[in-house]
Scaffold this motif. Sequence first.
Motif, PDB file in Angstrom:
ATOM      1  N   LEU A  23       0.832  -1.201   0.000  1.00 32.61           N
ATOM      2  CA  LEU A  23       0.000   0.000   0.000  1.00 32.61           C
ATOM      3  C   LEU A  23       0.869   1.255   0.000  1.00 32.61           C
ATOM      4  O   LEU A  23       2.036   1.233   0.426  1.00 32.61           O
ATOM      5  CB  LEU A  23      -0.908  -0.011   1.232  1.00 32.61           C
ATOM      6  N   ASP A  24       0.301   2.343  -0.460  1.00 33.28           N
ATOM      7  CA  ASP A  24       1.024   3.613  -0.500  1.00 33.28           C
ATOM      8  C   ASP A  24       1.357   4.092   0.913  1.00 33.28           C
ATOM      9  O   ASP A  24       0.595   3.876   1.868  1.00 33.28           O
ATOM     10  CB  ASP A  24       0.176   4.679  -1.198  1.00 33.28           C
ATOM     11  N   ASP A  25       2.509   4.735   1.029  1.00 35.24           N
ATOM     12  CA  ASP A  25       2.946   5.387   2.266  1.00 35.24           C
ATOM     13  C   ASP A  25       3.249   4.415   3.394  1.00 35.24           C
ATOM     14  O   ASP A  25       3.200   4.780   4.571  1.00 35.24           O
ATOM     15  CB  ASP A  25       1.904   6.419   2.730  1.00 35.24           C
ATOM     16  N   LEU A  26       3.575   3.156   3.052  1.00 36.12           N
ATOM     17  CA  LEU A  26       3.978   2.159   4.027  1.00 36.12           C
ATOM     18  C   LEU A  26       5.213   1.439   3.499  1.00 36.12           C
ATOM     19  O   LEU A  26       5.256   1.048   2.329  1.00 36.12           O
ATOM     20  CB  LEU A  26       2.866   1.140   4.275  1.00 36.12           C
ATOM     21  N   ALA A  27       6.225   1.262   4.353  1.00 35.84           N
ATOM     22  CA  ALA A  27       7.452   0.595   3.906  1.00 35.84           C
ATOM     23  C   ALA A  27       8.123  -0.083   5.085  1.00 35.84           C
ATOM     24  O   ALA A  27       7.807   0.174   6.258  1.00 35.84           O
ATOM     25  CB  ALA A  27       8.408   1.595   3.260  1.00 35.84           C
ATOM     26  N   THR A  28       9.078  -0.961   4.751  1.00 33.06           N
ATOM     27  CA  THR A  28       9.840  -1.666   5.781  1.00 33.06           C
ATOM     28  C   THR A  28      11.277  -1.839   5.307  1.00 33.06           C
ATOM     29  O   THR A  28      11.661  -1.350   4.237  1.00 33.06           O
ATOM     30  CB  THR A  28       9.189  -3.034   6.079  1.00 33.06           C
ATOM     31  N   TRP A  29      12.074  -2.547   6.052  1.00 30.23           N
ATOM     32  CA  TRP A  29      13.470  -2.805   5.699  1.00 30.23           C
ATOM     33  C   TRP A  29      13.529  -3.822   4.559  1.00 30.23           C
ATOM     34  O   TRP A  29      12.649  -4.690   4.446  1.00 30.23           O
ATOM     35  CB  TRP A  29      14.240  -3.350   6.906  1.00 30.23           C
ATOM     36  N   PRO A  30      14.569  -3.775   3.725  1.00 24.81           N
ATOM     37  CA  PRO A  30      14.704  -4.736   2.624  1.00 24.81           C
ATOM     38  C   PRO A  30      15.313  -6.061   3.082  1.00 24.81           C
ATOM     39  O   PRO A  30      16.265  -6.581   2.485  1.00 24.81           O
ATOM     40  CB  PRO A  30      15.625  -3.993   1.646  1.00 24.81           C
ATOM     41  N   CYS A  31      14.771  -6.597   4.169  1.00 21.71           N
ATOM     42  CA  CYS A  31      15.197  -7.894   4.682  1.00 21.71           C
ATOM     43  C   CYS A  31      14.065  -8.440   5.548  1.00 21.71           C
ATOM     44  O   CYS A  31      13.069  -7.757   5.779  1.00 21.71           O
ATOM     45  CB  CYS A  31      16.495  -7.783   5.489  1.00 21.71           C
ATOM     46  N   ASP A  32      14.220  -9.647   6.032  1.00 23.48           N
ATOM     47  CA  ASP A  32      13.140 -10.291   6.771  1.00 23.48           C
ATOM     48  C   ASP A  32      12.920  -9.684   8.148  1.00 23.48           C
ATOM     49  O   ASP A  32      11.811  -9.310   8.506  1.00 23.48           O
ATOM     50  CB  ASP A  32      13.432 -11.789   6.903  1.00 23.48           C
ATOM     51  N   GLU A  33      13.975  -9.597   8.968  1.00 17.36           N
ATOM     52  CA  GLU A  33      13.845  -9.095  10.341  1.00 17.36           C
ATOM     53  C   GLU A  33      15.043  -8.238  10.703  1.00 17.36           C
ATOM     54  O   GLU A  33      16.094  -8.312  10.057  1.00 17.36           O
ATOM     55  CB  GLU A  33      13.734 -10.263  11.335  1.00 17.36           C
ATOM     56  N   ILE A  34      14.901  -7.460  11.767  1.00 19.23           N
ATOM     57  CA  ILE A  34      16.000  -6.587  12.208  1.00 19.23           C
ATOM     58  C   ILE A  34      16.324  -6.842  13.686  1.00 19.23           C
ATOM     59  O   ILE A  34      16.547  -5.907  14.442  1.00 19.23           O
ATOM     60  CB  ILE A  34      15.671  -5.100  11.972  1.00 19.23           C
ATOM     61  N   ASN A  35      16.368  -8.109  14.070  1.00 23.27           N
ATOM     62  CA  ASN A  35      16.638  -8.423  15.474  1.00 23.27           C
ATOM     63  C   ASN A  35      17.985  -7.866  15.934  1.00 23.27           C
ATOM     64  O   ASN A  35      18.149  -7.483  17.090  1.00 23.27           O
ATOM     65  CB  ASN A  35      16.604  -9.932  15.699  1.00 23.27           C
ATOM     66  N   TYR A  36      18.952  -7.809  15.021  1.00 22.93           N
ATOM     67  CA  TYR A  36      20.267  -7.269  15.373  1.00 22.93           C
ATOM     68  C   TYR A  36      20.163  -5.799  15.777  1.00 22.93           C
ATOM     69  O   TYR A  36      20.908  -5.333  16.648  1.00 22.93           O
ATOM     70  CB  TYR A  36      21.237  -7.422  14.206  1.00 22.93           C
ATOM     71  N   ILE A  37      19.270  -5.069  15.141  1.00 25.01           N
ATOM     72  CA  ILE A  37      19.074  -3.660  15.498  1.00 25.01           C
ATOM     73  C   ILE A  37      18.424  -3.547  16.864  1.00 25.01           C
ATOM     74  O   ILE A  37      18.846  -2.743  17.708  1.00 25.01           O
ATOM     75  CB  ILE A  37      18.224  -2.958  14.412  1.00 25.01           C
ATOM     76  N   TRP A  38      17.389  -4.345  17.115  1.00 24.21           N
ATOM     77  CA  TRP A  38      16.735  -4.309  18.431  1.00 24.21           C
ATOM     78  C   TRP A  38      17.687  -4.711  19.553  1.00 24.21           C
ATOM     79  O   TRP A  38      17.538  -4.272  20.690  1.00 24.21           O
ATOM     80  CB  TRP A  38      15.523  -5.245  18.441  1.00 24.21           C
ATOM     81  N   ARG A  39      18.692  -5.517  19.233  1.00 26.10           N
ATOM     82  CA  ARG A  39      19.644  -5.995  20.240  1.00 26.10           C
ATOM     83  C   ARG A  39      20.862  -5.064  20.377  1.00 26.10           C
ATOM     84  O   ARG A  39      21.818  -5.404  21.068  1.00 26.10           O
ATOM     85  CB  ARG A  39      20.111  -7.409  19.883  1.00 26.10           C
ATOM     86  N   TYR A  40      20.812  -3.929  19.741  1.00 23.35           N
ATOM     87  CA  TYR A  40      21.946  -3.006  19.757  1.00 23.35           C
ATOM     88  C   TYR A  40      22.383  -2.693  21.195  1.00 23.35           C
ATOM     89  O   TYR A  40      21.566  -2.344  22.056  1.00 23.35           O
ATOM     90  CB  TYR A  40      21.575  -1.699  19.058  1.00 23.35           C
ATOM     91  N   GLY A  41      23.694  -2.849  21.443  1.00 21.32           N
ATOM     92  CA  GLY A  41      24.249  -2.570  22.764  1.00 21.32           C
ATOM     93  C   GLY A  41      24.032  -3.672  23.774  1.00 21.32           C
ATOM     94  O   GLY A  41      24.473  -3.556  24.932  1.00 21.32           O
ATOM     95  N   GLN A  42      23.372  -4.780  23.362  1.00 20.91           N
ATOM     96  CA  GLN A  42      23.051  -5.852  24.312  1.00 20.91           C
ATOM     97  C   GLN A  42      23.264  -7.220  23.679  1.00 20.91           C
ATOM     98  O   GLN A  42      22.583  -8.183  24.009  1.00 20.91           O
ATOM     99  CB  GLN A  42      21.590  -5.706  24.784  1.00 20.91           C
TER     100      GLN A  42
END
Length: 284
Positions: A23-42
């Motif tokens: 749909l218009d005006d909706l987007a996500t990362w060009p990969c499946d998941e971003i668990n590495y980002i959520w785990r940043y610093g931990q």
Amino acid sequence: MDIIIIGAARSGTNMLRDLLCELDDLATWPCDEINYIWRYGQKEIEHDQFTPNDATNKNKKYIAKQFDWVREKYNVDNVIEKTCANSLRVDFVNEVIPNAKYIFLFRDPIDVVASAEIRWKAELDIKYLLAKARFIPFADIPYYGSKYLLNRVKKIFNKEKRLSYWGPKYKEFEKDAQRMSAIEISAKQWLESVEQSAQSFRKMPNDKYIALDYNTFVNNPAGELSRILQFLGLEHDEKILKKITANVSNKSIGKGYDSINEKKLDQVYEIVGNKYLEVKSEFL
């Protein structure tokens, strides 16, 4: 607006994210998941079950910056995010992104574990791996790279020929993964993901989240997608919704019951009990 899809692994979260991003005006990362980002610093915490106390100014700023990256790259106002491990840490996610809206998706655990068991034993997918690797914080690449390699080596020597870890890691996951079969650990992952998510959503105001059942969604995808968009306050065209959901199939409903034997069914029910029906009754 930041929109977070919450669901146990193999619950249809990929399908839902991909439909919304058509749909218009909706987007996500060009990969499946971003668990590495959520785990940043931990990264050295061995589980994914973070609490609000694990949210620091440093990781809040870093994660918010990644959401802004999607907004700027695709020129959208609304970012869709789906990482199954977030089902274990909704309170943490809400602390990091306090204005987020949530979509809580759950699915019959028998169908989930039958699918998850296959993923535990899947072969290496280089293209999938490289797409996710792009979003590992640079300093964390050696750490995650070595762990991934060890996981693949252990698979060779495992009697089930399965990975030593896959999917969301709840507390005590490592111990369970050593003693349980793939079907049992998949059931435990489903249970922990659904229980932890439900516990968090019970504390949230109703205007922060919407709940939906996978089976209901695939039987009426355009109608359920319309309900989601109404909740989000986003305009939509019913004709477009019917078009983008035309290929959504309900053929996976009940597939788990046909593909796993009676012994495995008993193992799953021993772990999950009636939780699926309880969650449906409470949230729908």
